[in-house]
Enzyme design. Structure first.
Site, PDB file in Angstrom:
ATOM      1  N   THR B 189     -19.284  -1.357 -19.547  1.00 18.86           N
ATOM      2  CA  THR B 189     -18.313  -2.194 -20.247  1.00 18.86           C
ATOM      3  C   THR B 189     -17.226  -2.579 -19.256  1.00 18.86           C
ATOM      4  O   THR B 189     -16.899  -1.823 -18.349  1.00 18.86           O
ATOM      5  CB  THR B 189     -17.634  -1.449 -21.409  1.00 18.86           C
ATOM      6  OG1 THR B 189     -16.869  -0.379 -20.863  1.00 18.86           O
ATOM      7  CG2 THR B 189     -18.643  -0.911 -22.373  1.00 18.86           C
ATOM      8  N   GLU B 336     -19.632   0.254 -27.231  1.00 19.64           N
ATOM      9  CA  GLU B 336     -19.685   1.680 -27.535  1.00 19.64           C
ATOM     10  C   GLU B 336     -20.348   1.979 -28.879  1.00 19.64           C
ATOM     11  O   GLU B 336     -20.588   3.130 -29.221  1.00 19.64           O
ATOM     12  CB  GLU B 336     -18.261   2.273 -27.545  1.00 19.64           C
ATOM     13  CG  GLU B 336     -17.618   2.419 -26.163  1.00 19.64           C
ATOM     14  CD  GLU B 336     -16.982   1.128 -25.654  1.00 19.64           C
ATOM     15  OE1 GLU B 336     -17.225   0.050 -26.257  1.00 19.64           O
ATOM     16  OE2 GLU B 336     -16.251   1.197 -24.646  1.00 19.64           O
ATOM     17  N   LYS B 446       4.371  -8.367 -30.545  1.00 24.43           N
ATOM     18  CA  LYS B 446       5.492  -7.718 -31.216  1.00 24.43           C
ATOM     19  C   LYS B 446       6.724  -8.596 -31.053  1.00 24.43           C
ATOM     20  O   LYS B 446       7.354  -8.620 -30.006  1.00 24.43           O
ATOM     21  CB  LYS B 446       5.734  -6.321 -30.636  1.00 24.43           C
ATOM     22  CG  LYS B 446       4.641  -5.322 -31.013  1.00 24.43           C
ATOM     23  CD  LYS B 446       4.214  -4.474 -29.827  1.00 24.43           C
ATOM     24  CE  LYS B 446       2.874  -3.809 -30.104  1.00 24.43           C
ATOM     25  NZ  LYS B 446       2.014  -3.751 -28.908  1.00 24.43           N
ATOM     26  N   TRP B 451       4.851  -7.258 -36.332  1.00 16.90           N
ATOM     27  CA  TRP B 451       3.559  -7.349 -35.643  1.00 16.90           C
ATOM     28  C   TRP B 451       2.899  -8.658 -36.035  1.00 16.90           C
ATOM     29  O   TRP B 451       2.652  -8.924 -37.201  1.00 16.90           O
ATOM     30  CB  TRP B 451       2.642  -6.192 -36.050  1.00 16.90           C
ATOM     31  CG  TRP B 451       2.896  -4.933 -35.279  1.00 16.90           C
ATOM     32  CD1 TRP B 451       4.063  -4.558 -34.691  1.00 16.90           C
ATOM     33  CD2 TRP B 451       1.959  -3.886 -35.018  1.00 16.90           C
ATOM     34  NE1 TRP B 451       3.916  -3.344 -34.077  1.00 16.90           N
ATOM     35  CE2 TRP B 451       2.631  -2.918 -34.267  1.00 16.90           C
ATOM     36  CE3 TRP B 451       0.617  -3.687 -35.342  1.00 16.90           C
ATOM     37  CZ2 TRP B 451       2.019  -1.729 -33.827  1.00 16.90           C
ATOM     38  CZ3 TRP B 451       0.008  -2.519 -34.920  1.00 16.90           C
ATOM     39  CH2 TRP B 451       0.700  -1.548 -34.157  1.00 16.90           C
TER      40      TRP B 451
END
Lengths: 560, 560
Positions: B189, B336, B446, B451
């Site tokens: 990865t 994964e 942010k 958020w």
């Protein structure tokens, strides 16, 4: 053993073990409008199913059931049975699904042999249970299952009634992880001789079977046999190999499920109609019973799909179902195989074939499903060619085959002779991998040095319009070793004798389907054919009946 | 641990381990007319596929490859790659699927880190390979893959050319059983920082992933996403998480497979048309490339189904695909996770909803597939409520998640903090179990204590008709902490500045989709947006570019 790069358990610690709880706790299960239905008695959604399983787990734990204990159920098909299929193994206990069609003596044997500790008993079986109670050696407590308002009974050791206990229990249970090779379920097979044998499956085996079954019904056929839009109702009892494992698949997929209780043809038809059932499964004899019932007359089953197993599916039953709109697909398996082994699915190429060809493949045992290896073997353990002609015993390998019989290791060794699981069935396998079951090894008729398939003969006889049901067995013959004998049930108002049957079979001899020695020289006309507790032809009893008739010169007999 | 009734290994000896060979050696694979197709170069049936895999196993064994060795492949998508996906793990070796889109330096790193011993190299990568050869520390031999007539090359250590070697090898190989926890595949990865990390999967994990994926595409949706009648072609490279594992599913189901080599839009369109491809999968950027290519103009993709993953699927891309007849379904996963975690499938109830509702659910990450548990977690390891509003890091459990990174145990511990696999994605989960990915944790903007999801903003901006592609990142701001910055590629002949973009976003502010702080005060108009080797927006590079432009006062910038 090859020196592969094996990940040691310590470095594999975050692998989720294959536990039944994972079939429940994942997937599209929270759709509010999807229901679990039990007759006209209960109806609730998947969120409630999850909560009820947690409640049942709390009830069982509070009643003293511990991991490793065996919890038995005596019930018809119900939402409660489904909840037991999850809650019991999920707390680490073993679910014993009692075959309530066995004799009382056999039930007693299985309960003591399985070491049942806790038993859930439907009201309808309380009398039966009470008759056994004094001879049960391991049972400590019981729990009552009932549909009626009366929540009490004379059930000994009873901790209470199911619905009341669930209502008072917490809807939260923290289901622990444990070894996936833990036994989850057990039940007993009824051999033709000796005591029933205890088959058992682990969490791992049931999860793998569920995933492979999901793929099989979803993807393998040219049409989708079972998918998210279907409505499922079993017509194979839940005590018989977990209703072939379909309730686990249905729950994993989050589809609507309907449980009919005892199989009453009128009720089954009503539920199919009113709950819009589109998928079911059963043995051929039960399908015949359903199709012949008054409730099915004039009923349009259009769009319904059914998987037929347990016994071979013949053309006559296929056609009768088709006429009512039901699409049948044969599948093959047995108690020891969890049960799915192969399925008569059609790929797009076969689907494009002639109708006759399509039906031929639909009613065969079919092609092994993913993860199953099937070959045919001779008596010495030699693998025989898959040429579509050579006959041998069908033997299997797969991750979900039972590893042996409970407390009878010597029978397990026999089952797994030469490292393959022996089915006791004679079959051919063709170049495309299609299995065709010819007969039980015990039922093959050896006549004049030839092997004659009783199943093939039953199929041809069943095509006679006068014939409603047929069973063929071999009977001893001083000249030929054995001769085929046919037991027939005719349709109302129809007539047939041995000569008439010969006339019906003659074209098949001429076309080379059978040789002329296959024509039975003696038949019997009866009103009912003996069946086993799971609805299969009881050839052991049939042979006894025939011997008695032949000795007594019975009026049932007709001879060429 | 609960004291369940565990079947000890000795009594479980006949369990077939979960090995990749079982995906190949079972199922309806011998249908003569089903083909594996490679461009216009090769075309053969499943019987030949089985034989070629045996031949390849013999070639590798004779070349000295042993169980536990790592065998690497540098190739575009091909029938050869498919054969390697089976033959290499089936002899107990480990398949390293080299990401040929990495830099030469990174490829070198991964090959030495994975300890590649044997490498199969396509002609087109011989020059690249030769540039690395002197620095490869473990490679002993190579094998040439080529489509051309010339069967020789200057590849060092070459034992021969693939087709010639296969032709001379035996078509029989007796594949042994071994521990299912043996490593089968590995690949790397590409994080945004540091060296690539080696992910690996065992036979058990790949088999379980294949079965669950088969069930997901077959049964879970109101329509069948992939079934026996479909024709499959990947548009996600086979070196990228085994083309999402679909080649294993396609082979298990015995369906027609088409491998396109290098992804040339014209060729892809031609193969889709001529081979009647009905199922594929890719990342959104590749789909956009395909749809914008001249070959796709006027092409009717009617009936084609695609799974979109790798990045979030936005409404504009969905609509563009729909207009050409392609039905998209989003899925979520990562390297994964093998990769399947969730899928934007619609059950019958959602399918019956309004078009807007249907699309909303189709393009979300969707519901976890069978055997996957997904929750959201705060930074302290506390599980947060699944109420559709609370945001947290998506964490997972399932039997097929990678257990760690090769030779970097400390990174594996971070991945599995608190006993759950951390995705690095911020998500919400609603009461029906539907996951909605809000952002990468690293990409959340942010601003003024709030958020802000860069993905949500990208989705809204992409709905502007002038915009062809968009990327939103947070840039440092002394007053607000961070401010959103939009990088845009416009459609030909279109114009847009920061003010125009504000006009486009105003209605969404008024409707409450975003608050007014979400409107970017600065944008950049470019001709191309930087992508990673797997086609995702390269936000790391974008941030560097923006910083440079801001410092230089670039002409690309437009400010409110």
């Amino acid at each position: 053993m090859l020196q592969t790069r094996i990940i040691p358990p310590a470095a594999n610690a975050h692998q989720s073990p294959l536990l039944i709880k994972r079939l429940l706790l994942s997937g599209g299960r929270y759709e509010k409008t999807r229901e679990i239905v039990y007759r006209d008695k209960f109806r609730y959604d998947y969120k409630t199913l999850n909560e009820r399983i947690a409640r049942l787990a709390n009830v069982l734990s509070e009643a003293g059931v511990k991991a490793g204990d065996t919890v038995a159920v005596m019930d018809w098909d119900s939402h409660r049975y489904l909840e037991c299929m999850f809650a019991v193994p999920m707390i680490g206990a073993v679910l014993h699904t009692i075959n309530i069609r066995l004799s009382a003596e056999q039930i007693l044997y299985t309960m003591n042999h399985a070491e049942d500790k806790f038993v859930l008993v439907n009201t309808e079986f309380v009398e039966l249970y009470n008759g056994l109670a004094s001879q049960l050696t391991t049972v400590e407590k019981t729990l009552l299952l009932t549909d009626t308002e009366t929540k009490t009974s004379n059930l000994p050791g009873c901790v209470g009634e199911y619905e009341q206990l669930l209502a008072n229990a917490s809807a939260h249970y923290d289901f622990a992880d444990f070894d996936e090779n833990s036994v989850a379920t057990t039940f007993y097979t009824t051999g033709t001789t000796g005591n029933p044998k205890g088959v058992y499956f682990t969490h791992r085996q049931l999860v793998l079977h569920t995933l492979a079954l999901g793929t099989t019904v979803g993807s393998l056929d040219s049409i989708r046999l079972l998918g998210n839009s279907d409505v499922y109702m079993p017509i194979t009892p839940m005590f018989h190999v977990h209703a072939w494992g379909i309730p686990y698949v249905a729950t994993m997929l989050g589809i609507k499920q309907v449980y009919p209780g005892r199989y009453e043809p009128e009720l089954l038809c009503k539920l199919i109609r009113e709950e819009k059932v589109t998928f079911s499964h059963c043995v051929p004899t039960i399908l015949q019973m359903l199709l012949n019932s008054p409730g099915a007359k004039g009923h349009d089953f259009g769009g319904m799909k059914m998987i037929i197993g347990g016994s071979s599916l013949n053309r006559a039953v296929y056609d009768a179902a088709k006429a009512t709109g039901i699409q049948l697909t044969a599948a093959y398996g047995m108690s020891e195989t969890c049960p799915l082994i192969s399925c008569g699915y059609l790929n797009a190429e076969l689907q494009a074939g002639s109708e006759d060809e399509r039906i031929t493949y639909r009613i065969k045992a079919g092609v092994p499903v993913p993860m199953v290896e099937a070959v045919i073997m001779d008596g010495a353990g030699k693998i025989l060619p898959s040429d579509g002609e050579t006959q041998g015993e069908l033997v299997l390998r797969s991750p979900w085959l039972t590893q042996g019989y409970f407390r009878e290791p010597e029978k397990g060794e026999e089952l797994w002779e030469h490292g393959w699981m022996h089915t006791g069935d004679v079959a051919t396998i063709d170049g495309m991998g299609v299995i065709d079951i010819r007969d039980r090894i015990k039922d093959v008729i050896k006549t004049g040095g030839e092997w004659l398939s009783s199943l093939a003969l039953e199929d041809l006889i069943s095509r006679c319009s006068a014939v409603r049901e047929v069973a063929v067995v071999g009977v001893a013959d001083p000249q030929w070793g054995e001769r085929p004998f046919a037991l027939l049930v005719l349709h109302e108002g129809q007539q047939l004798d041995a000569k008439g049957l010969k006339e019906h079979l003659k074209p098949y001899v001429e076309q080379g389907h059978i040789n002329k020695w296959a024509i039975p020289t003696q038949i019997a006309l009866v009103t009912e054919i003996p069946k086993t507790s799971v609805g299969k032809l009881d050839k052991k009893r049939i042979r006894v009946d025939i011997a008695q008739w032949q000795e007594a010169g019975s009026e049932f007999l007709s001879t060429l």
